[in-house]
Design a protein around this motif. Sequence first.
Motif, PDB file in Angstrom:
ATOM      1  N   ASP A 164       0.811  -1.216   0.000  1.00 49.21           N
ATOM      2  CA  ASP A 164       0.000   0.000   0.000  1.00 49.21           C
ATOM      3  C   ASP A 164       0.849   1.272   0.000  1.00 49.21           C
ATOM      4  O   ASP A 164       0.322   2.373   0.147  1.00 49.21           O
ATOM      5  CB  ASP A 164      -0.947   0.015   1.201  1.00 49.21           C
ATOM      6  N   GLY A 165       2.152   1.120  -0.180  1.00 45.62           N
ATOM      7  CA  GLY A 165       3.035   2.271  -0.232  1.00 45.62           C
ATOM      8  C   GLY A 165       3.473   2.800   1.122  1.00 45.62           C
ATOM      9  O   GLY A 165       4.301   3.706   1.186  1.00 45.62           O
ATOM     10  N   VAL A 166       2.916   2.254   2.193  1.00 40.17           N
ATOM     11  CA  VAL A 166       3.295   2.703   3.536  1.00 40.17           C
ATOM     12  C   VAL A 166       4.611   2.039   3.928  1.00 40.17           C
ATOM     13  O   VAL A 166       4.736   0.813   3.894  1.00 40.17           O
ATOM     14  CB  VAL A 166       2.197   2.363   4.563  1.00 40.17           C
ATOM     15  N   LEU A 167       5.569   2.867   4.299  1.00 38.16           N
ATOM     16  CA  LEU A 167       6.908   2.367   4.592  1.00 38.16           C
ATOM     17  C   LEU A 167       6.909   1.496   5.843  1.00 38.16           C
ATOM     18  O   LEU A 167       6.359   1.862   6.879  1.00 38.16           O
ATOM     19  CB  LEU A 167       7.853   3.552   4.791  1.00 38.16           C
ATOM     20  N   LYS A 168       7.548   0.336   5.737  1.00 30.99           N
ATOM     21  CA  LYS A 168       7.706  -0.553   6.883  1.00 30.99           C
ATOM     22  C   LYS A 168       9.027  -0.231   7.587  1.00 30.99           C
ATOM     23  O   LYS A 168       9.927   0.347   6.984  1.00 30.99           O
ATOM     24  CB  LYS A 168       7.716  -2.015   6.417  1.00 30.99           C
ATOM     25  N   PRO A 189      20.269   6.893   0.142  1.00 34.70           N
ATOM     26  CA  PRO A 189      18.852   6.508   0.152  1.00 34.70           C
ATOM     27  C   PRO A 189      18.170   6.850  -1.175  1.00 34.70           C
ATOM     28  O   PRO A 189      18.531   7.831  -1.842  1.00 34.70           O
ATOM     29  CB  PRO A 189      18.254   7.352   1.295  1.00 34.70           C
ATOM     30  N   ILE A 190      17.199   6.037  -1.539  1.00 36.90           N
ATOM     31  CA  ILE A 190      16.373   6.296  -2.720  1.00 36.90           C
ATOM     32  C   ILE A 190      14.912   6.110  -2.336  1.00 36.90           C
ATOM     33  O   ILE A 190      14.539   5.078  -1.758  1.00 36.90           O
ATOM     34  CB  ILE A 190      16.730   5.356  -3.880  1.00 36.90           C
ATOM     35  N   ALA A 191      14.104   7.098  -2.645  1.00 32.16           N
ATOM     36  CA  ALA A 191      12.661   7.026  -2.373  1.00 32.16           C
ATOM     37  C   ALA A 191      11.926   6.631  -3.643  1.00 32.16           C
ATOM     38  O   ALA A 191      12.083   7.272  -4.686  1.00 32.16           O
ATOM     39  CB  ALA A 191      12.143   8.360  -1.853  1.00 32.16           C
ATOM     40  N   ILE A 192      11.135   5.571  -3.547  1.00 27.01           N
ATOM     41  CA  ILE A 192      10.357   5.082  -4.692  1.00 27.01           C
ATOM     42  C   ILE A 192       8.890   5.383  -4.433  1.00 27.01           C
ATOM     43  O   ILE A 192       8.350   5.074  -3.364  1.00 27.01           O
ATOM     44  CB  ILE A 192      10.572   3.575  -4.892  1.00 27.01           C
ATOM     45  N   GLU A 193       8.241   5.978  -5.417  1.00 22.32           N
ATOM     46  CA  GLU A 193       6.851   6.389  -5.260  1.00 22.32           C
ATOM     47  C   GLU A 193       5.959   5.794  -6.348  1.00 22.32           C
ATOM     48  O   GLU A 193       6.322   5.797  -7.524  1.00 22.32           O
ATOM     49  CB  GLU A 193       6.750   7.919  -5.298  1.00 22.32           C
ATOM     50  N   ASN A 194       4.843   5.292  -5.922  1.00 22.77           N
ATOM     51  CA  ASN A 194       3.701   4.919  -6.777  1.00 22.77           C
ATOM     52  C   ASN A 194       3.846   3.634  -7.564  1.00 22.77           C
ATOM     53  O   ASN A 194       2.902   3.255  -8.269  1.00 22.77           O
ATOM     54  CB  ASN A 194       3.356   6.059  -7.750  1.00 22.77           C
ATOM     55  N   SER A 195       4.947   2.909  -7.454  1.00 25.26           N
ATOM     56  CA  SER A 195       4.998   1.651  -8.202  1.00 25.26           C
ATOM     57  C   SER A 195       4.044   0.623  -7.589  1.00 25.26           C
ATOM     58  O   SER A 195       3.586  -0.291  -8.286  1.00 25.26           O
ATOM     59  CB  SER A 195       6.419   1.107  -8.287  1.00 25.26           C
ATOM     60  N   TRP A 196       3.726   0.775  -6.302  1.00 25.71           N
ATOM     61  CA  TRP A 196       2.755  -0.131  -5.690  1.00 25.71           C
ATOM     62  C   TRP A 196       1.381   0.009  -6.338  1.00 25.71           C
ATOM     63  O   TRP A 196       0.599  -0.954  -6.381  1.00 25.71           O
ATOM     64  CB  TRP A 196       2.643   0.135  -4.186  1.00 25.71           C
ATOM     65  N   LYS A 197       1.099   1.193  -6.867  1.00 29.93           N
ATOM     66  CA  LYS A 197      -0.209   1.420  -7.491  1.00 29.93           C
ATOM     67  C   LYS A 197      -0.380   0.592  -8.761  1.00 29.93           C
ATOM     68  O   LYS A 197      -1.516   0.279  -9.148  1.00 29.93           O
ATOM     69  CB  LYS A 197      -0.401   2.900  -7.788  1.00 29.93           C
ATOM     70  N   LEU A 198       0.735   0.253  -9.420  1.00 26.98           N
ATOM     71  CA  LEU A 198       0.637  -0.588 -10.613  1.00 26.98           C
ATOM     72  C   LEU A 198      -0.056  -1.908 -10.299  1.00 26.98           C
ATOM     73  O   LEU A 198      -0.798  -2.441 -11.126  1.00 26.98           O
ATOM     74  CB  LEU A 198       2.022  -0.865 -11.182  1.00 26.98           C
ATOM     75  N   VAL A 199       0.214  -2.447  -9.115  1.00 27.12           N
ATOM     76  CA  VAL A 199      -0.309  -3.774  -8.748  1.00 27.12           C
ATOM     77  C   VAL A 199      -1.360  -3.678  -7.646  1.00 27.12           C
ATOM     78  O   VAL A 199      -1.622  -4.649  -6.938  1.00 27.12           O
ATOM     79  CB  VAL A 199       0.840  -4.707  -8.326  1.00 27.12           C
ATOM     80  N   GLN A 200      -1.993  -2.539  -7.502  1.00 25.05           N
ATOM     81  CA  GLN A 200      -2.980  -2.377  -6.434  1.00 25.05           C
ATOM     82  C   GLN A 200      -4.212  -3.267  -6.627  1.00 25.05           C
ATOM     83  O   GLN A 200      -4.916  -3.564  -5.660  1.00 25.05           O
ATOM     84  CB  GLN A 200      -3.410  -0.920  -6.315  1.00 25.05           C
ATOM     85  N   TYR A 201      -4.455  -3.725  -7.851  1.00 25.40           N
ATOM     86  CA  TYR A 201      -5.573  -4.639  -8.117  1.00 25.40           C
ATOM     87  C   TYR A 201      -5.092  -6.076  -8.282  1.00 25.40           C
ATOM     88  O   TYR A 201      -5.866  -6.939  -8.704  1.00 25.40           O
ATOM     89  CB  TYR A 201      -6.329  -4.198  -9.377  1.00 25.40           C
ATOM     90  N   GLY A 202      -3.825  -6.313  -7.987  1.00 25.65           N
ATOM     91  CA  GLY A 202      -3.238  -7.627  -8.204  1.00 25.65           C
ATOM     92  C   GLY A 202      -2.476  -7.660  -9.522  1.00 25.65           C
ATOM     93  O   GLY A 202      -2.198  -6.629 -10.138  1.00 25.65           O
ATOM     94  N   SER A 203      -2.164  -8.856  -9.978  1.00 25.66           N
ATOM     95  CA  SER A 203      -1.385  -8.985 -11.214  1.00 25.66           C
ATOM     96  C   SER A 203      -2.220  -8.699 -12.461  1.00 25.66           C
ATOM     97  O   SER A 203      -1.671  -8.454 -13.540  1.00 25.66           O
ATOM     98  CB  SER A 203      -0.778 -10.383 -11.308  1.00 25.66           C
ATOM     99  N   TYR A 204      -3.548  -8.749 -12.310  1.00 26.29           N
ATOM    100  CA  TYR A 204      -4.429  -8.379 -13.435  1.00 26.29           C
ATOM    101  C   TYR A 204      -5.740  -7.841 -12.892  1.00 26.29           C
ATOM    102  O   TYR A 204      -6.370  -8.493 -12.059  1.00 26.29           O
ATOM    103  CB  TYR A 204      -4.698  -9.580 -14.334  1.00 26.29           C
ATOM    104  N   PRO A 205      -6.134  -6.639 -13.341  1.00 28.35           N
ATOM    105  CA  PRO A 205      -5.393  -5.796 -14.275  1.00 28.35           C
ATOM    106  C   PRO A 205      -4.327  -4.992 -13.549  1.00 28.35           C
ATOM    107  O   PRO A 205      -4.471  -4.679 -12.368  1.00 28.35           O
ATOM    108  CB  PRO A 205      -6.482  -4.877 -14.815  1.00 28.35           C
ATOM    109  N   LEU A 206      -3.272  -4.644 -14.266  1.00 28.03           N
ATOM    110  CA  LEU A 206      -2.349  -3.651 -13.761  1.00 28.03           C
ATOM    111  C   LEU A 206      -2.997  -2.281 -13.917  1.00 28.03           C
ATOM    112  O   LEU A 206      -3.798  -2.060 -14.822  1.00 28.03           O
ATOM    113  CB  LEU A 206      -1.029  -3.709 -14.529  1.00 28.03           C
ATOM    114  N   SER A 207      -2.659  -1.388 -13.035  1.00 29.01           N
ATOM    115  CA  SER A 207      -3.295  -0.071 -13.054  1.00 29.01           C
ATOM    116  C   SER A 207      -2.698   0.800 -14.161  1.00 29.01           C
ATOM    117  O   SER A 207      -1.489   0.802 -14.392  1.00 29.01           O
ATOM    118  CB  SER A 207      -3.122   0.607 -11.694  1.00 29.01           C
ATOM    119  N   PHE A 208      -3.548   1.535 -14.827  1.00 22.75           N
ATOM    120  CA  PHE A 208      -3.150   2.372 -15.961  1.00 22.75           C
ATOM    121  C   PHE A 208      -2.922   3.813 -15.490  1.00 22.75           C
ATOM    122  O   PHE A 208      -3.661   4.344 -14.669  1.00 22.75           O
ATOM    123  CB  PHE A 208      -4.243   2.353 -17.032  1.00 22.75           C
TER     124      PHE A 208
END
Length: 244
Positions: A164-168, A189-208
């Motif tokens: 869900d993008g929340v840092l552990k 350090p490197i901050a990565i943003e929003n790649s979790w949203k690609l798979v927020q619905y699982g492996s299909y569909p990927l988010s557009f």
Amino acid sequence: MNKFLGYIFSPIFYIIFLLCLLIFQPIQWICYHCFGYKAHKASVDALNFCLTYCDLLLGSSITFINTQELPTDRPIIFIANHQSMYDIPGLIWFLRKYHVKFISKIELTKGIPSISFNLKYGGGANINRKDSKQAVGEIIKMGQRMKENNWSAMIFPEGTRSKDGVLKPFHVGGIATLLKKVPDALIVPIAIENSWKLVQYGSYPLSFGEKIRWTVLSPIETAGKHPEALTQEAEKAIRHKLGQ
């Protein structure tokens, strides 16, 4: 709408993504066995360029921000949050001049075209999570290769992906082990943003239409600091960038 469009464009993305993996499998084999490390790395860089920009097929924007002047004559330990498998191709491509090596599960060294070959022969550490002695030994070997070749390492200290993008909370283990072999390494350090949203619905569909971004943050010198303090400092910097 991003889910609806995902149903349409995800199959196209997966076909092209898989084709890249299949095409580069023999290319990697030839480069590694016939021409050595430099040729193999060039093939891996090209593969990850293709995989990174496959995200455009999903309407994603790809932004890599690096305003830091990082050295190429000393090892670097990059520390990043981890949101999905789609974090990794961009890290390899955009940080290619730093020869970044990964710590990966040993299970990934079999059965995945291109990816398994690179993990097996690319110089990273492939660890058995059920065997702590083996895992530490492999990380130490990778640290030695970093020291000898001025290579860098990428560590995801959360230990797993954030769905869900929340840092552990960050774990210090891998960082501390590497610093035993490369105590003069620079922490970045490197901050990565929003790649979790690609798979927020699982492996299909990927988010557009998601906005994927990597941001390289200010380096942290290791001199006089314990691994725990360095890990906390990196986590704090990433949390600040993510607004968490």
